[in-house]
Write a protein that holds these residues in place. Structure first.
Motif, short mmCIF file in Angstrom:
data_model
loop_
_atom_site.label_atom_id
_atom_site.label_comp_id
_atom_site.label_asym_id
_atom_site.label_seq_id
_atom_site.Cartn_x
_atom_site.Cartn_y
_atom_site.Cartn_z
N GLU A 121 57.89 32.70 15.50
CA GLU A 121 56.71 32.66 14.63
C GLU A 121 56.66 33.89 13.72
OE1 GLU A 121 53.21 31.01 13.07
OE2 GLU A 121 54.68 30.10 14.43
N ILE A 122 56.92 35.06 14.27
CA ILE A 122 56.93 36.30 13.48
C ILE A 122 58.05 36.25 12.45
CG2 ILE A 122 57.33 38.79 13.59
CD1 ILE A 122 55.89 38.63 16.42
N GLU A 123 59.21 35.79 12.87
CA GLU A 123 60.34 35.69 11.94
C GLU A 123 60.02 34.74 10.79
OE1 GLU A 123 65.11 34.56 11.89
OE2 GLU A 123 64.07 34.73 13.81
N THR A 124 59.44 33.60 11.11
CA THR A 124 59.09 32.61 10.09
C THR A 124 58.05 33.16 9.12
OG1 THR A 124 59.59 30.78 11.58
CG2 THR A 124 58.13 30.29 9.72
N ARG A 125 57.00 33.75 9.66
CA ARG A 125 55.93 34.28 8.81
C ARG A 125 56.41 35.42 7.92
NH1 ARG A 125 50.26 34.53 12.06
NH2 ARG A 125 50.36 32.45 12.99
N SER A 126 57.38 36.17 8.39
CA SER A 126 57.89 37.31 7.61
C SER A 126 59.00 36.89 6.66
CB SER A 126 58.38 38.41 8.54
OG SER A 126 59.58 38.03 9.18
N GLY A 127 59.29 35.61 6.60
CA GLY A 127 60.37 35.15 5.72
C GLY A 127 61.72 35.64 6.18
N GLY A 128 61.85 35.87 7.50
CA GLY A 128 63.11 36.34 8.06
C GLY A 128 63.31 37.85 7.96
N GLU A 129 62.31 38.56 7.46
CA GLU A 129 62.43 40.02 7.29
C GLU A 129 62.21 40.78 8.60
OE1 GLU A 129 63.23 41.91 4.52
OE2 GLU A 129 63.78 40.00 3.62
N ILE A 130 61.40 40.21 9.50
CA ILE A 130 61.14 40.87 10.78
C ILE A 130 61.68 39.97 11.89
CG2 ILE A 130 59.40 41.81 12.35
CD1 ILE A 130 57.58 42.18 9.88
N VAL A 131 62.76 40.43 12.51
CA VAL A 131 63.43 39.65 13.55
C VAL A 131 63.51 40.51 14.80
CG1 VAL A 131 65.57 38.47 14.19
CG2 VAL A 131 64.79 38.44 11.81
N PHE A 132 63.09 39.94 15.92
CA PHE A 132 63.16 40.63 17.19
C PHE A 132 64.22 39.99 18.08
CE2 PHE A 132 58.80 41.49 15.84
CZ PHE A 132 58.71 42.85 16.07
N ASN A 133 64.96 40.82 18.78
CA ASN A 133 65.89 40.32 19.79
C ASN A 133 65.17 40.09 21.11
OD1 ASN A 133 68.10 40.48 18.04
ND2 ASN A 133 68.35 42.64 18.49
N THR A 134 64.13 40.88 21.32
CA THR A 134 63.33 40.76 22.53
C THR A 134 61.94 41.31 22.27
OG1 THR A 134 63.16 41.31 24.88
CG2 THR A 134 64.12 42.98 23.44
N LEU A 135 60.99 40.83 23.02
CA LEU A 135 59.62 41.35 22.94
C LEU A 135 59.14 41.81 24.31
CD1 LEU A 135 57.84 38.71 20.64
CD2 LEU A 135 58.44 41.07 20.07
N TYR A 136 60.03 41.79 25.29
CA TYR A 136 59.60 42.02 26.67
C TYR A 136 58.93 43.38 26.88
CZ TYR A 136 61.61 37.60 27.94
OH TYR A 136 61.87 36.26 28.01
N GLN A 137 59.43 44.44 26.28
CA GLN A 137 58.78 45.74 26.47
C GLN A 137 57.35 45.72 25.96
OE1 GLN A 137 61.40 48.63 24.66
NE2 GLN A 137 62.37 49.08 26.63
N ALA A 138 57.16 45.14 24.78
CA ALA A 138 55.81 45.04 24.23
C ALA A 138 54.93 44.15 25.10
CB ALA A 138 55.86 44.50 22.80
#
Length: 133
Positions: free
Chosen positions: A46-63
């Motif tokens: 969802e974050i990747e889509t909304r950012s137009g591919g500019e913000i990509v996460f490999n993991t979110l587990y720490q957050a």
């Protein structure tokens, strides 16, 4: 420059992008959960889509773990899909308050940085004008 021992890039556009991404991770996770419950991979997409591919996460587990620790999000449900357990998270009332605070602080900070950048650009224009005359 890349540090030969650690492989980390410091002082590059890539390093500032990564630092900024880390700084807004909790805000982005809470923002998407504000709209509906999601599992981790779904949040990342969802974050990747909304950012137009500019913000990509490999993991979110720490957050996710940090947000759970402070009771900003909770595990809402578990669903078995394709022999995988999907853990759905939702935002808590405390998380909603924290999200509002993060958004306010983010906007205040970025406005301030923009003012500094505008002042620098105005100074450059003034300097260029002095060179002409």
């Amino acid at each position: 420059m890349t540090d030969k021992k650690t492989g980390k890039r410091s002082g590059t556009p890539v390093s500032i992008r990564e630092t900024l991404k880390k700084a807004v991770t909790e805000l982005l996770v809470l923002l998407v959960l504000h709209e509906r419950s999601m599992y981790t991979y779904e949040m990342m997409r969802e974050i990747e889509t909304r950012s137009g591919g500019e913000i990509v996460f490999n993991t979110l587990y720490q957050a996710i773990y940090r947000l759970q620790e402070f009771h900003y999000i909770v595990e809402e449900s578990k669903k078995m899909v394709d022999n995988r357990v999907r853990i759905y998270f939702s935002i808590t009332p405390e998380g909603e308050t924290y999200l509002e605070q993060l958004i306010t602080e983010y906007r205040s900070f970025t406005r301030t940085v923009d003012r500094v950048l505008e002042a620098e650009q105005a100074g450059e224009k003034q300097k260029d004008g002095e060179d002409d005359g």
